[in-house]
Every structure is written in C-alpha cells, then in structure tokens.
Design a protein around this motif. Structure first.
Motif, PDB file in Angstrom:
ATOM      1  N   ALA A  93     -10.011  -4.705 -11.299  1.00 23.99           N
ATOM      2  CA  ALA A  93      -8.651  -4.287 -10.959  1.00 23.99           C
ATOM      3  C   ALA A  93      -7.631  -5.318 -11.430  1.00 23.99           C
ATOM      4  O   ALA A  93      -6.560  -4.962 -11.937  1.00 23.99           O
ATOM      5  N   LYS A  94      -7.952  -6.597 -11.300  1.00 22.47           N
ATOM      6  CA  LYS A  94      -7.039  -7.655 -11.748  1.00 22.47           C
ATOM      7  C   LYS A  94      -6.821  -7.564 -13.260  1.00 22.47           C
ATOM      8  O   LYS A  94      -5.705  -7.753 -13.747  1.00 22.47           O
ATOM      9  N   TYR A  95      -7.881  -7.275 -13.981  1.00 22.26           N
ATOM     10  CA  TYR A  95      -7.757  -7.116 -15.427  1.00 22.26           C
ATOM     11  C   TYR A  95      -6.826  -5.949 -15.767  1.00 22.26           C
ATOM     12  O   TYR A  95      -5.952  -6.070 -16.640  1.00 22.26           O
ATOM     13  N   LEU A  96      -6.991  -4.802 -15.074  1.00 25.11           N
ATOM     14  CA  LEU A  96      -6.157  -3.640 -15.350  1.00 25.11           C
ATOM     15  C   LEU A  96      -4.694  -3.893 -15.002  1.00 25.11           C
ATOM     16  O   LEU A  96      -3.790  -3.428 -15.709  1.00 25.11           O
ATOM     17  N   VAL A  97      -4.450  -4.624 -13.926  1.00 27.20           N
ATOM     18  CA  VAL A  97      -3.068  -4.956 -13.548  1.00 27.20           C
ATOM     19  C   VAL A  97      -2.447  -5.865 -14.607  1.00 27.20           C
ATOM     20  O   VAL A  97      -1.296  -5.670 -15.008  1.00 27.20           O
ATOM     21  N   ASP A  98      -3.198  -6.844 -15.072  1.00 24.42           N
ATOM     22  CA  ASP A  98      -2.687  -7.744 -16.112  1.00 24.42           C
ATOM     23  C   ASP A  98      -2.441  -6.990 -17.416  1.00 24.42           C
ATOM     24  O   ASP A  98      -1.446  -7.233 -18.105  1.00 24.42           O
ATOM     25  N   TYR A  99      -3.353  -6.078 -17.735  1.00 21.95           N
ATOM     26  CA  TYR A  99      -3.227  -5.331 -18.988  1.00 21.95           C
ATOM     27  C   TYR A  99      -2.018  -4.385 -18.948  1.00 21.95           C
ATOM     28  O   TYR A  99      -1.267  -4.293 -19.911  1.00 21.95           O
ATOM     29  N   GLY A 100      -1.841  -3.676 -17.824  1.00 23.77           N
ATOM     30  CA  GLY A 100      -0.758  -2.704 -17.718  1.00 23.77           C
ATOM     31  C   GLY A 100       0.367  -3.184 -16.822  1.00 23.77           C
ATOM     32  O   GLY A 100       0.864  -2.420 -15.991  1.00 23.77           O
ATOM     33  N   LYS A 101       0.759  -4.426 -16.962  1.00 24.33           N
ATOM     34  CA  LYS A 101       1.718  -5.075 -16.061  1.00 24.33           C
ATOM     35  C   LYS A 101       2.979  -4.251 -15.786  1.00 24.33           C
ATOM     36  O   LYS A 101       3.373  -4.098 -14.634  1.00 24.33           O
ATOM     37  N   PRO A 102       3.657  -3.682 -16.795  1.00 23.40           N
ATOM     38  CA  PRO A 102       4.880  -2.917 -16.512  1.00 23.40           C
ATOM     39  C   PRO A 102       4.653  -1.735 -15.570  1.00 23.40           C
ATOM     40  O   PRO A 102       5.556  -1.363 -14.819  1.00 23.40           O
ATOM     41  N   LEU A 103       3.458  -1.140 -15.592  1.00 24.28           N
ATOM     42  CA  LEU A 103       3.174   0.016 -14.741  1.00 24.28           C
ATOM     43  C   LEU A 103       3.143  -0.345 -13.268  1.00 24.28           C
ATOM     44  O   LEU A 103       3.396   0.507 -12.407  1.00 24.28           O
ATOM     45  N   PHE A 104       2.834  -1.600 -12.970  1.00 25.93           N
ATOM     46  CA  PHE A 104       2.692  -2.025 -11.568  1.00 25.93           C
ATOM     47  C   PHE A 104       3.909  -2.799 -11.080  1.00 25.93           C
ATOM     48  O   PHE A 104       3.905  -3.313  -9.966  1.00 25.93           O
ATOM     49  N   LYS A 105       4.947  -2.862 -11.911  1.00 28.59           N
ATOM     50  CA  LYS A 105       6.133  -3.625 -11.552  1.00 28.59           C
ATOM     51  C   LYS A 105       6.813  -3.051 -10.311  1.00 28.59           C
ATOM     52  O   LYS A 105       7.280  -3.808  -9.442  1.00 28.59           O
ATOM     53  N   SER A 106       6.880  -1.722 -10.175  1.00 23.24           N
ATOM     54  CA  SER A 106       7.529  -1.100  -9.015  1.00 23.24           C
ATOM     55  C   SER A 106       6.803  -1.441  -7.720  1.00 23.24           C
ATOM     56  O   SER A 106       7.426  -1.665  -6.675  1.00 23.24           O
ATOM     57  N   LEU A 107       5.475  -1.509  -7.763  1.00 22.84           N
ATOM     58  CA  LEU A 107       4.693  -1.853  -6.577  1.00 22.84           C
ATOM     59  C   LEU A 107       4.950  -3.306  -6.185  1.00 22.84           C
ATOM     60  O   LEU A 107       5.040  -3.627  -4.998  1.00 22.84           O
ATOM     61  N   GLU A 108       5.059  -4.173  -7.176  1.00 25.83           N
ATOM     62  CA  GLU A 108       5.356  -5.595  -6.893  1.00 25.83           C
ATOM     63  C   GLU A 108       6.746  -5.738  -6.262  1.00 25.83           C
ATOM     64  O   GLU A 108       6.932  -6.509  -5.328  1.00 25.83           O
ATOM     65  N   GLU A 109       7.699  -4.972  -6.779  1.00 24.13           N
ATOM     66  CA  GLU A 109       9.066  -5.053  -6.235  1.00 24.13           C
ATOM     67  C   GLU A 109       9.126  -4.522  -4.815  1.00 24.13           C
ATOM     68  O   GLU A 109       9.844  -5.076  -3.963  1.00 24.13           O
ATOM     69  N   GLN A 110       8.386  -3.461  -4.527  1.00 24.70           N
ATOM     70  CA  GLN A 110       8.345  -2.920  -3.159  1.00 24.70           C
ATOM     71  C   GLN A 110       7.759  -3.932  -2.190  1.00 24.70           C
ATOM     72  O   GLN A 110       8.226  -4.075  -1.056  1.00 24.70           O
ATOM     73  N   GLU A 111       6.739  -4.639  -2.639  1.00 26.34           N
ATOM     74  CA  GLU A 111       6.080  -5.616  -1.777  1.00 26.34           C
ATOM     75  C   GLU A 111       7.014  -6.799  -1.495  1.00 26.34           C
ATOM     76  O   GLU A 111       7.051  -7.330  -0.395  1.00 26.34           O
ATOM     77  N   GLU A 112       7.807  -7.185  -2.496  1.00 26.40           N
ATOM     78  CA  GLU A 112       8.735  -8.291  -2.318  1.00 26.40           C
ATOM     79  C   GLU A 112       9.894  -7.911  -1.383  1.00 26.40           C
ATOM     80  O   GLU A 112      10.419  -8.718  -0.638  1.00 26.40           O
TER      81      GLU A 112
END
Length: 496
Positions: A477-496
C-alpha cells in the motif's frame, strides 16, 4: 574467425524477423535489466512461458547486446531432414529425453556453454493461461550442475555459471497493439564450490536451486492465487490509474502485483480484512457489469462526477465520430490495403480456443499471408508503372515507407475507433431508457448508471483502503501511495 554454430546468417535473419514481428504486434515494449547482462561468456536463461512462440521471439529480439539465444527442442525433431537443418542453423539444441545419462542429455547444452553461448530455457515446460506460473521443472538446475561438474574437472577456464531469471509480462497477451515488459533479473551465480552440497544430496540441492530460479522469475512477473483475485486487482488498477498505458511500463508489474497482494484471499489475519473482502466482491461485480455492457472502466470514467444525460452521450458520440472522420482520409488507404490481415486477426480471435496461441497464430498466419500478398501488390504496382527498372526500385522503396506511415498512425486511430464504439454503446444504453436493448436490461440506461455508481464506489473505497493500509505500514500500500501520490492528496488534506 569462423562463426559459431547457430549464430550465423540464419540467426541474424531470425533476429530481424523477430524485431519486425514485435514492432508490428506491440504498441510498446519495455526492457528492464536489474543488473548488467554480460556481453560475453556462458549464460543460462530461465524465463516464464505464457505465450507460445511469442516468448522465444521476445527473447531473440530483446536479449542485451543482441546475443544469440539457444533454445531446447526434442532430439527427434532433428532427425527430420529439412526441419533438422533449419533447427541447427537457428541454434536450437537437441535434447534426448529418453537417455538416463545427464552427460548425454545435456551434451549439446554443455558444448554451447563451452563456446560462451547463451542457452535460454522455459522451465515450466509448456505454455499456459493461468493466474500464476506453473511449477518449474528441474532441467535447468541439473544442466547447471552438469556444466559445473565438467568445469571442476578442468585445470583452466571459468569456474562458475550465471543463471538469469527473466520475466515476460504482457498487458493483454492475445491482443494486437498491446504492451509487453521484459525484465532481466539479478543473476543467480553457481560456482564449483556448490558441487560439494550437490554430491551430498543431488535431488535436494537441485530442487533448492529450482526454487531460487522460480522466485527470481516471480519477482519479475504478476502472480495471483486465482482468477477472481486477478480480475479484481485488474479492475482496481483500472479505476485508479486507467488501462496499462496509465501506468509507466517500468512499474507495471510492481503496480499490478501490489493490487494482487492487497486483495489476496490469504489476508485473513491482516488489517482491514472485512474491507478487503467487500472491495473485492464489488470489484468483481463491477467487472461483470462492464462485460455485460461491453465496456471497460475507462469508457465510463468521464461520467464518474457528472450526470449521464442523452445530450452528453450524443455530444460524445458526435465528437468521437468527427475526430475519426478527420483522420480517415490519412488512414483509409492503409486499412484498405491491409484489410486481409485485419480480417485474419478477427477470425483467429473467434476460432482459436487457447488464449496462449492467439498471438502466435496471428504472427505465423500473417507472415505466410504477407509473402504472396505483398509480392502480388509489388507486381501490380510495377505493371501499372510500366515494368521499368526505375519503377520497380521506387515500388520496392515505397512499400516499406508506406508500412511505416501506416504503423505510425495506427495506434491513435485504433484508440479513436474504440472510443467511437464505446460512445455508441453508451448512446444506445442512454437512449433506450429503462426498456433496454436486451430483455434482461443489460444494455439499459439503468444498467449503465448502476455501473457508473459502482465505479465511483470502487474508486473511493480502493483509495481509502490503500491509504489506511499505507498508514498502518503495509509495504504494498505504501508503494501504491508513493506511486500515485496526486490521487491521495485529498485524503491527506482531509486528515490534516
């Protein structure tokens, strides 16, 4: 310096034909070398074998430094007069499986290795269509120890042999203009010092080496426990990254295998087990609905965040048709001239029962059709230009240029044609309302809207599951998040 047996003009011709075949068949091929492959010296190659004759063609065309590859064939084929001569000229090595002597069994292999050749084998023994590779046979391991035994008896010369695992991965192995990845892995080096353990327990040591080779090939290929996991992982990759062209080819195997790992049925004691099971079920349902609509996840992606209306479906149909019509004048001559080959490909798709034989059949039948077809075309054009010597030279030069021009345009137009077909199916589904084309409503507007909703659900839950697993430390999962970083940006912003 005399040429080595099986590495002369016949093999060079075979290399050119193999490269031409791959240029015609594939949209793109990515070659990866995890470690530098030696430009000289004996090598054993172990590759997976999922696509019949295409697999050796791939090795012949892509092997680093253009080194010739020698393959195994049963010794009885060499006793057929014409066939035997062709096999020898192409560098194929006879293997007598009826003998009980390893020295006799691997005689031609040892001779080739002594000349510093590359011997390429397919340890699975046969081609197949399965979600994972077949069990590896021990032939390559026995051959390596037989060669080491002979090296140990000599005072001079090399004292080791390198075995290079090779993974050949096709995005869709039976589809023309698909993609392929060829990965030459880290070599497994066997030395004469390994003979001590071999002499103590030959079968166990051979089996251990075979397992190491199999794991080396596994690291360069996609392997799944079952078809459900394969199909669910493919749809998960589709909804996040698009088709195979939405993933960098050098990462295609790693990305695909990471999705397989996340949806593997043995994750019973892992994290988010219930969420994984639910996601897998929904992905499989989504895959079934797409098949009923004869669409793929990319065809309906534009409707993911907007309402499906008849106006939008009509505009998409019209725009795709206009785009195709603009290109047709540039592309139509090539289609007309090569129409027999397109018809042949469709017939093979319809009547070849074995998936692993489709690509082979297309290449072989196209090759034998090309000889009389293009010879006739050259004669007709020569006749039309007056049978002059200059006109013959021009015709012979024009055809390769025209073929290059056709191949340069084909991918873009092939994609446009698929978009037209998809937009037509969506248009029909939207305009038929809830009545549907079929009695079971599989092509109705309701089915299409349900498929779009399901795609949106699968996309959101796939992203959320991967993101949560990555936070929990899951390496895939960490590899996929690193590979597709822009796709998970909204989730990171929600968490912040």
């Amino acid at each position: 310096m005399p040429e080595k047996q099986g590495e002369g003009k016949t093999y060079i011709t075979l290399q050119y034909l193999s490269r031409l075949a791959l240029w015609v068949y594939f949209r793109k091929i990515k070659i990866i070398c995890r470690k530098p492959v030696p430009a000289e010296g004996p090598l054993l190659i172990a590759a997976n074998h999922s696509n019949m004759v295409l697999d050796p063609i791939v090795l012949i065309a892509t092997f680093p430094h253009s080194r010739p590859c020698h393959f195994w064939a049963l010794a009885r084929f060499f006793r057929i007069p014409l066939v035997g001569k062709i096999l020898k000229a192409a560098g194929v090595l006879p293997v007598d499986t009826k003998t009980h002597s390893n020295a006799k069994l691997f005689e031609s292999t040892i001779q080739s290795l002594d000349r510093g050749a590359v011997v390429a084998l397919f340890p699975e023994g046969t081609s197949y269509t399965a979600p994972n590779h077949l069990p590896f046979k021990d032939g390559i391991s026995w051959a390596s120890f037989e060669y080491l035994t002979q090296l140990a008896s000599r005072e001079d010369g090399p004292k080791s042999i390198s075995i290079i695992p090779v993974g050949i991965t096709y995005s869709t192995k039976n589809r023309w203009r698909s993609e392929a990845v060829v990965e030459y892995g880290e070599p497994i080096i066997q030395t004469i010092h390994d003979l001590e353990a071999f002499h103590d327990d030959p079968k166990a040591v051979v089996k251990s080496l075979t397992d190491r080779i199999a794991k080396g090939v596994e690291r360069s290929t996609i392997n799944s426990p079952d078809w459900d996991t394969t199909n669910a992982a493919r749809e998960a990759r589709f909804v996040l990254f698009g088709d195979s062209r939405g993933v960098r080819l050098e990462e295609y195997v790693h990305v695909s295998q990471s999705f397989v790992g996340l949806l593997h049925p043995e994750q019973k004691n892992g994290l988010y087990v219930k969420e994984r099971i639910e996601l897998k079920e929904e992905l499989l349902l989504f895959s079934q609905k797409l098949k009923s609509l004869r669409l793929n996840a990319c065809d309906i992606s534009m409707y993911e965040n907007q309402e499906i209306t008849q106006t939008k479906a009509t505009l998409r149909l019209v725009s795709t048709w206009i785009g195709l019509l603009i290109q047709i004048p540039f592309f139509l001559p090539g289609i007309i001239i090569n129409l027999p080959f397109y018809i042949l490909g469709r017939l093979i798709d319809s009547y070849e029962p074995y998936t692993e034989s489709v690509a082979q059949d297309k290449l072989i039948f196209s090759f034998f059709l090309a000889l009389p077809f293009y010879s006739t075309l050259i004669c007709l054009l020569w006749k039309l230009t007056g049978y002059g010597l200059f006109s013959l030279v021009c015709v012979c030069m024009l055809l390769p240029i025209f073929a290059w021009y056709h191949m340069a345009l084909i991918d873009k137009n092939y994609d446009m044609l698929k978009q037209v077909i998809a937009s037509w199916r969506i248009f029909i589904a939207v305009t038929t309302g809830n009545i549907g084309v079929d009695r079971d409503w599989t092509h109705s507007r309701e089915a299409l809207e349900d498929c779009v909703r399901l795609r949106r659900w699968c996309r959101d839950h796939t992203k959320l599951l991967i993101y949560n697993l990555a936070k929990a430390g899951d390496p895939q999962a960490k590899y996929l998040v690193d590979y597709g970083k822009p796709l998970f940006k909204s989730l990171e912003e929600q968490e912040e």
